[in-house]
Scaffold this active site. Structure first.
Site, PDB file in Angstrom:
ATOM      1  N   GLY A   1      -0.376   2.803   7.381  1.00  0.00           N
ATOM      2  CA  GLY A   1      -0.498   1.953   8.632  1.00  0.00           C
ATOM      3  C   GLY A   1       0.093   0.510   8.624  1.00  0.00           C
ATOM      4  O   GLY A   1      -0.426  -0.592   9.204  1.00  0.00           O
ATOM      5  N   LYS A   2       0.752   0.139   7.576  1.00  0.00           N
ATOM      6  CA  LYS A   2       1.495  -1.187   7.291  1.00  0.00           C
ATOM      7  C   LYS A   2       2.311  -1.629   8.415  1.00  0.00           C
ATOM      8  O   LYS A   2       2.172  -2.547   9.102  1.00  0.00           O
ATOM      9  CB  LYS A   2       2.401  -1.153   6.000  1.00  0.00           C
ATOM     10  N   THR A   3       3.236  -0.569   8.777  1.00  0.00           N
ATOM     11  CA  THR A   3       4.011  -1.166   9.912  1.00  0.00           C
ATOM     12  C   THR A   3       3.219  -1.208  11.386  1.00  0.00           C
ATOM     13  O   THR A   3       3.448  -1.950  12.204  1.00  0.00           O
ATOM     14  CB  THR A   3       5.181   0.159  10.239  1.00  0.00           C
TER      15      THR A   3
ATOM     16  N   GLU B   1      -8.513  33.118  -7.983  1.00  0.00           N
ATOM     17  CA  GLU B   1      -9.418  32.394  -7.252  1.00  0.00           C
ATOM     18  C   GLU B   1     -10.918  32.387  -7.508  1.00  0.00           C
ATOM     19  O   GLU B   1     -11.493  31.231  -7.694  1.00  0.00           O
ATOM     20  CB  GLU B   1      -9.059  32.531  -5.781  1.00  0.00           C
TER      21      GLU B   1
ATOM     22  N   ASP C   1      -2.377  25.104 -12.318  1.00  0.00           N
ATOM     23  CA  ASP C   1      -3.558  24.289 -12.965  1.00  0.00           C
ATOM     24  C   ASP C   1      -3.351  23.762 -14.262  1.00  0.00           C
ATOM     25  O   ASP C   1      -3.978  22.827 -14.293  1.00  0.00           O
ATOM     26  CB  ASP C   1      -4.217  25.679 -12.826  1.00  0.00           C
TER      27      ASP C   1
ATOM     28  N   GLY D   1       0.697  -1.104   0.043  1.00  0.00           N
ATOM     29  CA  GLY D   1       0.046  -0.034  -0.115  1.00  0.00           C
ATOM     30  C   GLY D   1       0.928   1.356  -0.030  1.00  0.00           C
ATOM     31  O   GLY D   1       2.248   1.171   0.251  1.00  0.00           O
ATOM     32  N   PRO D   2       0.255   2.380  -0.273  1.00  0.00           N
ATOM     33  CA  PRO D   2       0.918   3.504  -0.241  1.00  0.00           C
ATOM     34  C   PRO D   2       1.562   3.824   1.087  1.00  0.00           C
ATOM     35  O   PRO D   2       1.198   3.509   2.179  1.00  0.00           O
ATOM     36  CB  PRO D   2      -0.117   4.626  -0.511  1.00  0.00           C
ATOM     37  N   PRO D   3       2.569   4.936   0.964  1.00  0.00           N
ATOM     38  CA  PRO D   3       3.321   5.195   2.265  1.00  0.00           C
ATOM     39  C   PRO D   3       2.153   5.708   3.509  1.00  0.00           C
ATOM     40  O   PRO D   3       1.111   6.495   2.991  1.00  0.00           O
ATOM     41  CB  PRO D   3       4.198   6.269   2.106  1.00  0.00           C
ATOM     42  N   GLY D   4       2.397   5.692   4.702  1.00  0.00           N
ATOM     43  CA  GLY D   4       1.530   6.149   5.527  1.00  0.00           C
ATOM     44  C   GLY D   4       0.217   5.589   5.706  1.00  0.00           C
ATOM     45  O   GLY D   4      -0.482   6.150   6.648  1.00  0.00           O
TER      46      GLY D   4
HETATM   47  P1  ADP Z   1       3.355   2.822   6.511  1.00  0.00           P
HETATM   48  O1  ADP Z   1       4.308   1.656   7.170  1.00  0.00           O
HETATM   49  O2  ADP Z   1       2.257   2.321   5.900  1.00  0.00           O
HETATM   50  O3  ADP Z   1       4.244   3.777   5.757  1.00  0.00           O
HETATM   51  P2  ADP Z   1       2.866   3.502   9.122  1.00  0.00           P
HETATM   52  O4  ADP Z   1       2.309   2.184   9.813  1.00  0.00           O
HETATM   53  O5  ADP Z   1       4.400   3.925   9.503  1.00  0.00           O
HETATM   54  O6  ADP Z   1       2.761   3.862   7.741  1.00  0.00           O
HETATM   55  O7  ADP Z   1       2.006   4.800   9.870  1.00  0.00           O
HETATM   56  C1  ADP Z   1       2.497   5.825  10.262  1.00  0.00           C
HETATM   57  C2  ADP Z   1       1.749   6.478  11.220  1.00  0.00           C
HETATM   58  O8  ADP Z   1       0.548   6.696  10.497  1.00  0.00           O
HETATM   59  C3  ADP Z   1       1.272   5.615  12.434  1.00  0.00           C
HETATM   60  O9  ADP Z   1       2.352   5.437  13.361  1.00  0.00           O
HETATM   61  C4  ADP Z   1      -0.251   5.910  12.848  1.00  0.00           C
HETATM   62  O10 ADP Z   1       0.268   6.900  14.069  1.00  0.00           O
HETATM   63  C5  ADP Z   1      -0.751   6.459  11.502  1.00  0.00           C
HETATM   64  N1  ADP Z   1      -1.627   5.868  10.872  1.00  0.00           N
HETATM   65  C6  ADP Z   1      -1.577   5.319   9.762  1.00  0.00           C
HETATM   66  N2  ADP Z   1      -2.481   4.609   9.359  1.00  0.00           N
HETATM   67  C7  ADP Z   1      -3.641   4.454  10.529  1.00  0.00           C
HETATM   68  C8  ADP Z   1      -4.441   3.839  10.869  1.00  0.00           C
HETATM   69  N3  ADP Z   1      -5.103   2.911   9.949  1.00  0.00           N
HETATM   70  N4  ADP Z   1      -5.064   3.995  11.846  1.00  0.00           N
HETATM   71  C9  ADP Z   1      -4.550   4.731  13.157  1.00  0.00           C
HETATM   72  N5  ADP Z   1      -3.386   5.256  12.624  1.00  0.00           N
HETATM   73  C10 ADP Z   1      -2.744   5.086  11.533  1.00  0.00           C
HETATM   74 ZN    ZN Z   2      -5.204  28.539 -10.138  1.00  0.00          ZN
HETATM   75 MG    MG Z   3       6.489   1.699   7.202  1.00  0.00          MG
END
Ligand code: ADP
Ligand code: ZN
Ligand code: MG
Length: 633
Positions: free
Chosen positions: A212-214, A430, A506, A207-210
């Protein structure tokens, strides 16, 4: 572990100081104490002393003669003289009854010689090398000690340490469901073994970064209450060839001892890239590491309860061998959260934040379409920080709304100096976007318009928020979006009859959309449902590569050109037929700098915008008035 290997700076200083002191003692002080008093004499004097019977002992060296001699005061002194070729010397000494000897040049034993010439320098090298490595090692990156060959630095997280459960992961219900099975297996492997079912050895979270994979991986370990070995793919790639492979071996050995447990390999694409790309910089080390990983995964017995989780945001680059059954054969998508997911994530993260009771997470979730979990977590935190800055004791809706903008567009650039003439152009630009959007049917309502510049470089922007989440876009909606994007520039043309560089973003977006409609969404008759472009890495930049003949590419270009041009003309037409409203709205925006969707609609529908406004809008307006003061002054 890393820290204890690194000598502190102090220890090193003591080391150096100690060596210096020892050197000083050796070269200066010791000789002062132990050197006997030696006096040089001529050969004649030497013979005289022998003849006079003063000498008690003589030592004949290869080219020197030393004699021990009792002086008249009874003290023993040593005298030396050069050796002269004197055949009579021996007779003289015998006659004088002096004890004498010829010193045989000492032959070094072969072992000592070997030690001196080979072993000692070698040891010296190692010692110096060690010292240097200890000193520089931490600075050379990797942080590890080079001498700890193959020692895996896999950190062990026991349940108490991950402290995460599925409750901490909001949304992502499908992913949690898929992982729930693994949790239950780790709780009780026997239940699965009895019936003859085998768990997948490896599960890949993509999945995309951030998203919640970790976090999910930690939550699985937390739920299952098993040890959690976590290592990042890049940590395998070390300075020496073979280290990565050794680490993999080590990691699996440790894991099998601790089974049932979870091994988590984050960012697995760092080692798991396809091997066949035959490029120049092909990385032997990486390949060895990958091969080791593959064979370890085949080698261990899955029924013991070692589950390997891995995460990546580039699944398309992974080696096929890694994905075949028996290895990472199960894939769990962890996508960007939908509307409900976003609301849930906002709530989870506001759990420990003091929130005003009438905060409406739904509105915020609507406004943050496309934001990842990490960004949402950041929004909540930014809001809390803003509340503190504002001297409030709890977070209110306005904090959240402002922090959405901070995360999307950057902080406000309060010090930016923009001339009144430019400010006017920006205001028209705008309003151009907003007015075009409002005058079209299939278009998201305007939520907010601002001409306060942002650190991202945006000079102002128009925020449109849909009333509900969209999963599909019709051809009309996409086209309308392009019309809206061209609305800013169109307003400049209609009002000032000149164009500025302010529309570059734009233009970029409009072109991208138009191109996607043609090459990927099959929305033109000319190319029908043919994929002319493919997306390379869907989760990261979303780059595309063209897959068609050069002639087709030229036709695509002209088709894109036509779509954008048509949209641009449509936008101009809309603005020219609403010229009065355009002026009225722009003047109002110029005065207020930030206006809400409600105010905008009020003017558009001929109502008084200052009339029955909501509480929020009032706060925003008064605050902006305060901010514009320093700019004016
Ligand atoms: P990834 O490994 O996918 O890049 P992380 O698991 O490191 O992303 O997520 C980073 C932070 O974002 C987490 O520590 C958490 O605080 C927040 N986060 C991301 N996804 C969720 C989720 N589904 N529910 C709650 N917090 C989330
Ligand atoms: Zn514009
Ligand atoms: Mg990660």
């Amino acid at each position: 572990m890393k820290d204890s290997n690194r000598p502190s700076k102090n220890a090193l200083y003591y080391y150096v100081a100690g060596i210096i002191i020892i050197l000083i003692i050796n070269t200066i002080i010791t000789p002062m104490f132990f050197k006997p008093h030696v006096q040089e004499v001529t050969y004649t004097n030497f013979l005289k002393m022998v003849d006079e019977g003063k000498a008690s002992k003589v030592e004949i060296n290869q080219n020197r003669i030393a004699l021990l001699c009792k002086d008249s005061d009874g003290k023993e002194n040593i005298y030396v003289t050069g050796r002269v070729d004197d055949p009579e010397l021996v007779n003289r000494l015998v006659k004088a009854n002096v004890e004498f000897s010829q010193v045989v040049p000492r032959e070094e034993s072969p072992i000592a010689k070997f030690f001196n010439n080979w072993i000692f320098p070698f040891l010296l090298f190692i010692v110096i090398g060690q010292l240097i490595m200890r000193f520089l090692g931490p600075k050379l990156g990797g942080g590890g000690n080079m001498m700890s060959f193959g020692k895996s630095n896999a950190k062990v997280y026991i349940e108490a340490q991950t402290g995460k459960t599925f409750k901490d992961v909001a949304g992502q219900d499908e992913a949690k469901e898929a992982l729930q099975e693994i949790v239950s297996f780790l709780h009780n492997p026997a239940k699965y073994n009895d019936i003859g079912a085998t768990m997948p050895k490896g599960v890949l979270l993509v999945g995309p970064p951030g998203t919640g994979k970790t976090l999910l991986a930690k939550a699985v370990a937390g739920e299952a209450k098993v040890p959690f070995f976590s290592i990042s793919g890049s940590e395998f790639i070390e300075m020496f060839v073979g280290m990565g492979a050794a680490r993999v071996r080590d990691l699996f050995k440790q894991a099998q001892e601790k089974a049932p447990c979870i091994v988590f390999i984050d960012e697995i694409d760092a080692i798991g890239k396809k091997r066949d790309n035959g490029s120049f910089g092909s990385n032997d080390e990486r390949e060895q590491t990958l091969n080791q990983l593959l064979s370890e995964m085949d080698g261990f017995d899955g029924s013991k309860g070692v589950i390997i989780l891995a995460a990546t945001n580039r699944p398309e680059v992974l080696d096929k061998a890694l994905l075949r059954p028996g290895r990472f054969d199960r894939r769990v998508p962890v996508e960007l959260p939908d509307l409900q997911g976003r609301e849930a994530i906002l709530k989870v993260h506001s759990h420990d934040v003091r929130m005003s009771p009438n905060v409406d997470f739904h509105t915020i979730a609507l406004a943050t379409s496309g934001a990842s979990g990490a960004e949402l977590a950041n929004i909540v935190n930014e809001a809390a920080l803003r509340a503190v800055r504002m001297g409030r004791r709890e977070v209110i809706q306005e904090d959240l709304e402002e922090s959405v903008e901070v995360v999307i567009a950057g902080a406000q650039r309060k010090g930016a100096v923009i001339s009144p003439e430019e400010k006017k152009i920006i205001a028209y630009h705008e309003i151009g976007h907003a007015l075009v959007a409002a005058r079209q049917t299939e278009s998201a309502p305007v939520h907010k318009i601002t001409i306060i510049p942002r650190t991202s470089g945006a000079l102002g922007y128009t925020m449109q928020v849909d009333t509900q989440e969209k999963v599909l876009m019709t051809k009309e909606e996409l086209f309308n979006k392009i019309v809206t994007l061209t609305g800013g520039r169109s307003a400049e043309e209609v009002v000032f009859s000149k164009v500025t560089s302010g529309a570059s973003n734009d233009i970029e977006q409009a072109t991208k959309l138009a191109r996607a409609m043609i090459t990927r969404f099959g929305m033109t008759d000319e190319f029908d449902m043919v994929a002319l472009e493919t997306v390379n890495n869907a989760y990261l930049s979303g780059d595309t590569s063209l897959a068609c003949a050069p002639e087709t590419a030229a036709r695509i270009d002209s088709a894109v050109f036509e779509v954008v041009k048509e949209a641009h003309e449509e936008a101009r037409r809309i603005l020219m037929s609403n010229r009065e409203k355009l002026d009225e709205l722009a003047a109002y925006l110029l005065k207020k700098e930030t206006i809400t969707g409600d105010e905008f609609m009020a003017i558009l529908n001929g109502r008084d915008p200052e009339g029955p406004v909501t509480v929020d809008a009032e706060v925003v307006a008064s605050e902006d008035a305060g901010q514009s003061a320093p700019q004016a002054g």
